[in-house]
Write an enzyme that holds these catalytic residues in place. Structure first.
Site, mmCIF file in Angstrom:
data_model
loop_
_atom_site.group_PDB
_atom_site.id
_atom_site.type_symbol
_atom_site.label_atom_id
_atom_site.label_comp_id
_atom_site.label_asym_id
_atom_site.label_seq_id
_atom_site.Cartn_x
_atom_site.Cartn_y
_atom_site.Cartn_z
ATOM 1 C CG ASP A 239 13.897 -47.076 31.377
ATOM 2 O OD1 ASP A 239 13.228 -48.109 31.509
ATOM 3 O OD2 ASP A 239 13.359 -45.950 31.237
ATOM 4 C CG ASP B 135 6.286 -45.969 32.926
ATOM 5 O OD1 ASP B 135 6.509 -45.182 32.007
ATOM 6 O OD2 ASP B 135 7.158 -46.711 33.410
#
Length: 682
Positions: A185, A240
């Protein structure tokens, strides 16, 4: 997946988690030191020097499961759940369908490294450690994935340890545990260059000697499709996803133009699947799954399979759709057309055939068409056209066409060759006119059954059925002895909903039956929705007081007379733009579309529009009003710093008025848009 701190939605702070932290540290004169267990500036081990992402892994897009979309960091994310998902993969046939990876997301670790600087699993979640989980997953013939961040901490608000400065140590730990996949990430990255951070972990993974698929999750901020093929096996192209139609649609649109970057071993990643999480219809989930497959995207299940419906398993395990995604040629589909939300996307397959997706973005049934030649197929007398959701073969003379339900996708595999002659002709079932009906009154609908095949359709019949109590009768012929190529059976129908029928959408079905020249009998059907409407009252009224024909919204529902609260209905605040409060109107979030029935009886729509004050300095949007598909009024980009702007549209004669709000161009960040004092004159 990009994670944000707890109690923060994606429409809150964006692109600030790492960058803002870095800015504060730089302002304070703080330098970020290399950790003791990292090679730091020293040369990488010889085995990793010059490592590339061509590691022989992910030659087709990875398929598996990730817990984040269904559990986030809740306590139910634990060893028992992970093992249970592995069991379900085997028991429900997902393993046989090609799913391999069981991936752990954030919150698997404790907040502090141990005295040796090593990562430790949360003992409450994983009492036997990660290796024990990996061993169990491997015993099922599956693989285990894990998560960390290319920063000092992961994205969870607790602040779990990230890998920045610990890349070699952490990579070796993952390898020792038997990890097969790493999702890396982007939070708390201290402003270190993205390519540099992701290169270090690539080299660290290579140094372990263990084959580990490398997933770069930097949210598409630094255009990884331009550089990440030398580093990772896949890279996120977007922020997202969430379990809503508009989120899925927005992400799909961002990923579609990047087809040239994808190929075996290196894939565009538009984020995980939401199929089965409950925020979309099964029709929308089939679109989600179809389009991800046409885009050669990783297929990572994001729903809790312990609670999945049979319909969810049916979608996720469609072997023919999966075969499109997993085609070894490795090409991402490209857009052939997208006029007014009618999308045609074609994907070249290894055997020379084409997967063709006819995707309907709009809120009503639409005819979508292309040709075999446009899809890239060679000239031929006819083609075999297989419907990958119906699992049925037809022949076509070259037209590829269907009337596609709202938010639906027809996914076809079209092949040149002589096999077409053994299949019945394809027919297109169509609807002419708008299916808007008033209770107690008879409306006219016209349907068509058109032969697309090289061979004729024989003994053709059409039938239209509606809800119980509705009167449906034919006003013209419902049969034809034969339909040659390109000819249609056109039938006019009289449709009458009972008096007192409530406003809303009702299902109708057009069914066609016919016979091929070889005697094969075919039955096909097309569902569509009729909308029971009421004429708007005469005079000057508020649109928020009228029933909506349809509504889609970026986050949360469209709110009547309050702002958009992003989540449950009724969680908004008074509509407020530039300090001025409006008692009536609509609160939406880009991208948003709301439709109302005007019945040809109205003349004007007016409003005061802008970004709601509740988002502070954030948000940028643009407003537009459409009359029967024609733009009647629009604004430029409006921001929170601007006062409410007047907008007025001539809608004379329009059957349908559509209100649209789009993102102002900087991503759908805090785009709380208000239609204040929204009036219609009829």
């Amino acid at each position: 997946m990009r994670h944000l701190p707890a109690r923060t939605t994606r429409t809150g702070p964006r692109r600030v988690i790492g960058a803002l932290t870095a800015g504060l540290l730089c302002a304070a004169g703080i330098a970020f030191p290399a950790a003791a267990d990292s090679p730091g500036p020293a040369p990488a081990p010889p085995s990793a020097a010059g490592a590339k992402a061509d590691n022989g892994l992910a030659l087709t897009p990875p398929m598996g499961f990730n817990n984040w979309n269904s559990t986030h960091c809740r306590a139910e994310f634990n060893e028992s759940m992970v093992k249970g998902i592995a069991d379900i993969f085997v028991e429900k046939g997902l393993k046989d369908a090609g799913y391999q990876y069981i991936n752990l997301d954030d919150c698997w670790a404790v907040p502090q490294r141990n005295a040796d600087g090593k990562l430790e699993a949360d003992p409450a979640r994983f009492p036997n450690g990660i290796k024990a989980v990996a061993d169990y997953v491997h015993s099922k013939g599956l693989k285990l994935g894990i998560y960390t961040s290319a920063g000092t901490k992961t994205c969870d608000s607790v602040g779990l340890p990230g890998a920045l400065g610990h890349e070699y140590s952490d990579a070796q730990q993952f390898a020792d545990w038997g990890v097969d996949y790493l999702k890396y990430d982007n939070c708390n990255n201290q402003g270190v260059d993205a390519k540099e951070r992701y290169t270090t972990m690539r080299d660290a993974l290579a140094a372990t000697g263990r084959p580990i698929v490398y997933s770069i999750c930097e949210w598409g901020e630094n255009k990884p499709w331009e550089w990440a093929a030398d580093l990772g096996n896949l890279w996120r192209t977007t922020g997202d996803i969430n379990d809503s139609w508009n989120s899925m649609l927005s992400i799909m649109k961002q990923n579609l133009p990047l087809a040239s970057a994808a190929g075996p071993g290196h894939w565009n990643d538009p984020d995980m699947l939401e199929v089965g999480n409950g925020g979309m219809t099964d029709t929308e989930y089939r679109t989600h799954f179809s389009m991800w497959s046409v885009m050669a995207a990783p297929l990572l299940i994001g729903s809790d399979l312990r609670k999945a419906t049979p319909e969810t398993f049916d979608i996720l395990s469609n072997h023919e759709v999966i075969a499109v995604d997993q085609d070894p040629l490795g090409k991402q589909g490209t857009v052939l057309s997208s006029d007014e939300g009618r999308w045609v996307v074609a994907k070249e397959l290894q055997d020379g055939s084409r997967a063709v997706a006819l995707f309907n973005e709009t809120g009503s049934a639409q005819r979508i068409s292309t040709t075999a030649a446009a899809a890239g197929l060679p000239r031929a007398a006819a083609y075999t056209m297989r419907d990958l959701w119906e699992h049925t073969d037809y022949n076509t003379a070259g037209d590829i066409s269907a009337t596609v339900p709202a938010h639906g996708t027809v996914l076809l595999r079209v092949t040149a060759g002589n096999a077409w002659a053994s299949h019945p002709p394809a027919t297109e079932l169509g609807l002419k006119g708008s299916p808007l009906v008033e209770a107690g009154r008879t409306s006219a609908l016209t349907t068509t059954v058109t032969d697309l095949g090289r061979t004729p359709a024989l003994n053709v019949s059409a039938a239209l059925t509606g809800p119980s109590g509705w009167q449906v009768s034919a006003g013209s012929a419902t049969t034809a002895a034969a339909l040659p190529t390109g000819r249609a059976l056109t039938t006019r129908w009289r449709v009458t909903p009972p008096a007192g029928t409530a406003t809303g959408s009702y299902d109708l079905t057009l069914t066609a039956q016919y016979r091929s020249p070889t005697g094969k009998r075919v039955r096909s059907s097309m569902p569509f929705q009729a909308h029971v409407v009421v004429p708007p009252p005469a005079g000057d009224g508020y649109l928020s007081d009228l029933p909506q024909l349809s509504a889609s919204n970026g986050y949360g529902p469209v709110e009547k007379d309050t702002s958009n609260g992003e989540s449950a209905a009724g969680d908004g605040n008074p509509l407020t733009i530039g300090g001025e409060v409006y008692a009536k109107g609509l609160g939406v979030h880009a991208d948003s579309t709301v439709e109302f029935y005007a019945g040809g009886a109205c003349s004007a729509v007016t409003a005061r529009v802008g970004v709601d004050d509740e988002k502070g300095a954030k948000g940028s949007v643009a407003f537009a009003i459409y009359a029967d598909g024609t733009k009647a009024a629009s604004t430029g980009v409006l921001t929170n710093a601007m006062p409410a702007q007047p907008v007025s549209a001539d809608v004379a004669g329009a059957q349908v008025v559509r209100l649209v709000v789009t993102d102002g161009g900087d991503g759908d960040d805090s785009d709380h848009a208000d239609w204040g004092d929204l009036r219609i004159t009829c």
